[in-house]
Write a protein that holds these residues in place. Structure first.
Motif, PDB file in Angstrom:
ATOM      1  N   LYS A   1       0.812  -1.207   0.000  1.00 59.61           N
ATOM      2  CA  LYS A   1       0.000   0.000   0.000  1.00 59.61           C
ATOM      3  C   LYS A   1       0.856   1.273   0.000  1.00 59.61           C
ATOM      4  O   LYS A   1       0.321   2.376   0.080  1.00 59.61           O
ATOM      5  CB  LYS A   1      -0.917   0.003   1.224  1.00 59.61           C
ATOM      6  N   GLY A   2       2.159   1.106  -0.094  1.00 59.59           N
ATOM      7  CA  GLY A   2       3.057   2.236  -0.033  1.00 59.59           C
ATOM      8  C   GLY A   2       3.440   2.776  -1.396  1.00 59.59           C
ATOM      9  O   GLY A   2       2.866   2.414  -2.430  1.00 59.59           O
ATOM     10  N   LEU A   3       4.448   3.614  -1.404  1.00 57.21           N
ATOM     11  CA  LEU A   3       4.880   4.297  -2.609  1.00 57.21           C
ATOM     12  C   LEU A   3       5.313   3.320  -3.702  1.00 57.21           C
ATOM     13  O   LEU A   3       5.132   3.570  -4.892  1.00 57.21           O
ATOM     14  CB  LEU A   3       6.029   5.238  -2.263  1.00 57.21           C
ATOM     15  N   LEU A   4       5.870   2.177  -3.290  1.00 62.27           N
ATOM     16  CA  LEU A   4       6.379   1.205  -4.253  1.00 62.27           C
ATOM     17  C   LEU A   4       5.288   0.560  -5.098  1.00 62.27           C
ATOM     18  O   LEU A   4       5.572  -0.037  -6.135  1.00 62.27           O
ATOM     19  CB  LEU A   4       7.170   0.109  -3.522  1.00 62.27           C
ATOM     20  N   SER A   5       4.062   0.673  -4.681  1.00 64.45           N
ATOM     21  CA  SER A   5       2.971   0.048  -5.437  1.00 64.45           C
ATOM     22  C   SER A   5       2.514   0.898  -6.616  1.00 64.45           C
ATOM     23  O   SER A   5       1.651   0.483  -7.391  1.00 64.45           O
ATOM     24  CB  SER A   5       1.773  -0.226  -4.516  1.00 64.45           C
ATOM     25  N   THR A   6       3.091   2.087  -6.767  1.00 66.56           N
ATOM     26  CA  THR A   6       2.757   2.972  -7.886  1.00 66.56           C
ATOM     27  C   THR A   6       4.000   3.213  -8.731  1.00 66.56           C
ATOM     28  O   THR A   6       5.082   3.477  -8.190  1.00 66.56           O
ATOM     29  CB  THR A   6       2.222   4.320  -7.374  1.00 66.56           C
ATOM     30  N   ALA A   7       3.865   3.123 -10.042  1.00 65.46           N
ATOM     31  CA  ALA A   7       4.992   3.340 -10.944  1.00 65.46           C
ATOM     32  C   ALA A   7       5.276   4.833 -11.093  1.00 65.46           C
ATOM     33  O   ALA A   7       4.351   5.633 -11.267  1.00 65.46           O
ATOM     34  CB  ALA A   7       4.696   2.729 -12.305  1.00 65.46           C
ATOM     35  N   TYR A   8       6.551   5.178 -11.020  1.00 68.88           N
ATOM     36  CA  TYR A   8       6.977   6.564 -11.229  1.00 68.88           C
ATOM     37  C   TYR A   8       8.128   6.602 -12.230  1.00 68.88           C
ATOM     38  O   TYR A   8       9.056   5.786 -12.163  1.00 68.88           O
ATOM     39  CB  TYR A   8       7.424   7.212  -9.911  1.00 68.88           C
ATOM     40  N   LYS A   9       8.071   7.561 -13.135  1.00 63.01           N
ATOM     41  CA  LYS A   9       9.147   7.773 -14.088  1.00 63.01           C
ATOM     42  C   LYS A   9      10.186   8.678 -13.452  1.00 63.01           C
ATOM     43  O   LYS A   9       9.874   9.760 -12.967  1.00 63.01           O
ATOM     44  CB  LYS A   9       8.605   8.418 -15.367  1.00 63.01           C
ATOM     45  N   PHE A  10      11.445   8.233 -13.459  1.00 64.33           N
ATOM     46  CA  PHE A  10      12.507   9.005 -12.833  1.00 64.33           C
ATOM     47  C   PHE A  10      13.099  10.023 -13.797  1.00 64.33           C
ATOM     48  O   PHE A  10      13.390   9.713 -14.950  1.00 64.33           O
ATOM     49  CB  PHE A  10      13.647   8.088 -12.370  1.00 64.33           C
ATOM     50  N   ASP A  11      13.293  11.230 -13.296  1.00 62.07           N
ATOM     51  CA  ASP A  11      14.094  12.221 -14.012  1.00 62.07           C
ATOM     52  C   ASP A  11      15.552  12.123 -13.593  1.00 62.07           C
ATOM     53  O   ASP A  11      16.449  12.524 -14.338  1.00 62.07           O
ATOM     54  CB  ASP A  11      13.574  13.632 -13.717  1.00 62.07           C
ATOM     55  N   LEU A  12      15.774  11.578 -12.392  1.00 64.90           N
ATOM     56  CA  LEU A  12      17.127  11.413 -11.861  1.00 64.90           C
ATOM     57  C   LEU A  12      17.089  10.377 -10.756  1.00 64.90           C
ATOM     58  O   LEU A  12      16.140  10.328  -9.967  1.00 64.90           O
ATOM     59  CB  LEU A  12      17.644  12.750 -11.319  1.00 64.90           C
ATOM     60  N   SER A  13      18.121   9.542 -10.704  1.00 68.55           N
ATOM     61  CA  SER A  13      18.286   8.616  -9.586  1.00 68.55           C
ATOM     62  C   SER A  13      19.769   8.295  -9.429  1.00 68.55           C
ATOM     63  O   SER A  13      20.531   8.326 -10.392  1.00 68.55           O
ATOM     64  CB  SER A  13      17.490   7.319  -9.808  1.00 68.55           C
ATOM     65  N   ARG A  14      20.172   7.998  -8.203  1.00 66.40           N
ATOM     66  CA  ARG A  14      21.537   7.567  -7.932  1.00 66.40           C
ATOM     67  C   ARG A  14      21.567   6.881  -6.577  1.00 66.40           C
ATOM     68  O   ARG A  14      20.637   7.041  -5.764  1.00 66.40           O
ATOM     69  CB  ARG A  14      22.523   8.734  -7.959  1.00 66.40           C
ATOM     70  N   SER A  15      22.638   6.093  -6.344  1.00 67.68           N
ATOM     71  CA  SER A  15      22.738   5.325  -5.103  1.00 67.68           C
ATOM     72  C   SER A  15      24.146   5.364  -4.541  1.00 67.68           C
ATOM     73  O   SER A  15      25.122   5.490  -5.282  1.00 67.68           O
ATOM     74  CB  SER A  15      22.339   3.862  -5.357  1.00 67.68           C
ATOM     75  N   THR A  16      24.246   5.243  -3.220  1.00 63.70           N
ATOM     76  CA  THR A  16      25.522   5.109  -2.529  1.00 63.70           C
ATOM     77  C   THR A  16      25.457   3.848  -1.673  1.00 63.70           C
ATOM     78  O   THR A  16      24.376   3.298  -1.416  1.00 63.70           O
ATOM     79  CB  THR A  16      25.826   6.331  -1.653  1.00 63.70           C
TER      80      THR A  16
END
Length: 269
Positions: free
Chosen positions: A69-84
């Motif tokens: 029921k959280g944010l992960l259940s909806t698809a979002y198109k990324f304009d930017l992403s990165r990870s550390t």
């Protein structure tokens, strides 16, 4: 007899190798797991993630929640992403920005792995800001952060230590309760601070010097010496029990970037 001894020696060595490998939390494994999270978010499909069957927690804006029921259940198109990545804590931090659709988001997520096993996710911890949150304007934030350089620090001698990074993260969050905390942070003359969509340059200007009696608590860290960054999730009790993430990058011993994502309404979905 010689064959049995040789076989036993090889078997013991193989077991030791497997045990050592299983105990390692690698940068490659952490970043690969972070990428599975980002892919699941763009698909709006948490079922694609390999979650721990016995010990998994999903937390959104400092509240334990149902992942379906959280944010992960909806698809979002990324304009930017990165990870550390933090191999000591066996955790990663991913930041993504989505400006499209009726509800834009700027999101920070810490992912944790139990037992140094990056093949399974034991916790997804998300701070998600959207319209109405502190200084929120996803397009402005995107413009500022896209211009930044977050490449690895290749020289190991130039990388800030884990201790230096953690102290900088803690000192920043302590500025609201400790009048001297701001002066302990190694501010760079060319650093930039992005708070929501508010840009301050240089970082060391307009800082708090105490005034609140409530320390910012619930601190959770992802420290990446290779990038020279610390990300701290917290509850921003000094101002109002707000879910918050502060990310700081140190280059050549000085603070280069500060990012904040602050949620003012409790649960940002």
């Amino acid at each position: 007899m010689v064959y049995q001894t040789l076989f036993s020696t090889i078997l013991v060595a193989m077991i030791a190798l497997i045990t050592t490998h299983a105990a390692d939390c690698t940068r490659e494994g952490l970043l690969a797991a972070a990428q599975t999270y980002l892919s699941a978010q763009t698909a709006g499909s948490p079922s694609t993630l390999k979650l721990s069957a016995s010990n998994f927690t999903y937390q959104q804006n400092n509240k334990v929640s149902d992942i379906s029921k959280g944010l992960l259940s909806t698809a979002y198109k990324f304009d930017l992403s990165r990870s550390t990545a933090d191999t000591v804590a066996c955790a990663s931090y991913s930041m993504w920005i989505s400006t499209s659709g009726s509800k834009p988001f700027v999101v920070g997520t810490q992912i944790r792995h139990a037992g140094n096993n990056t093949d399974e996710i034991s916790m997804i911890d998300t701070i998600a800001a959207t319209t109405g949150d502190l200084f929120f304007d996803a397009k402005k934030t995107l413009g500022y952060i896209k211009a930044e350089d977050w490449s690895n620090i290749n020289s190991t001698a130039s990388r800030p230590s884990r201790d230096v990074l953690k102290k900088a993260g803690d000192a920043y969050l302590d500025m609201w309760t400790d009048a001297k905390a701001a002066d302990t942070i190694p501010w760079g003359t060319d650093c930039e601070r992005v708070e929501g969509s508010a840009l301050t340059r240089p970082c060391g200007g307009s800082l708090p010097h105490g005034g609140s009696s409530k320390p910012n608590g619930m601190r959770r860290y992802v420290i990446d010496e290779v990038v020279g960054s610390v990300d701290v999730f917290c509850q921003f009790d000094s101002l109002g029990a707000w879910p918050d993430t502060h990310e700081i990058r140190i280059i050549d011993g000085k603070v280069k970037y500060v990012h904040t994502i602050t949620v003012m309404r409790g649960v940002g979905t």
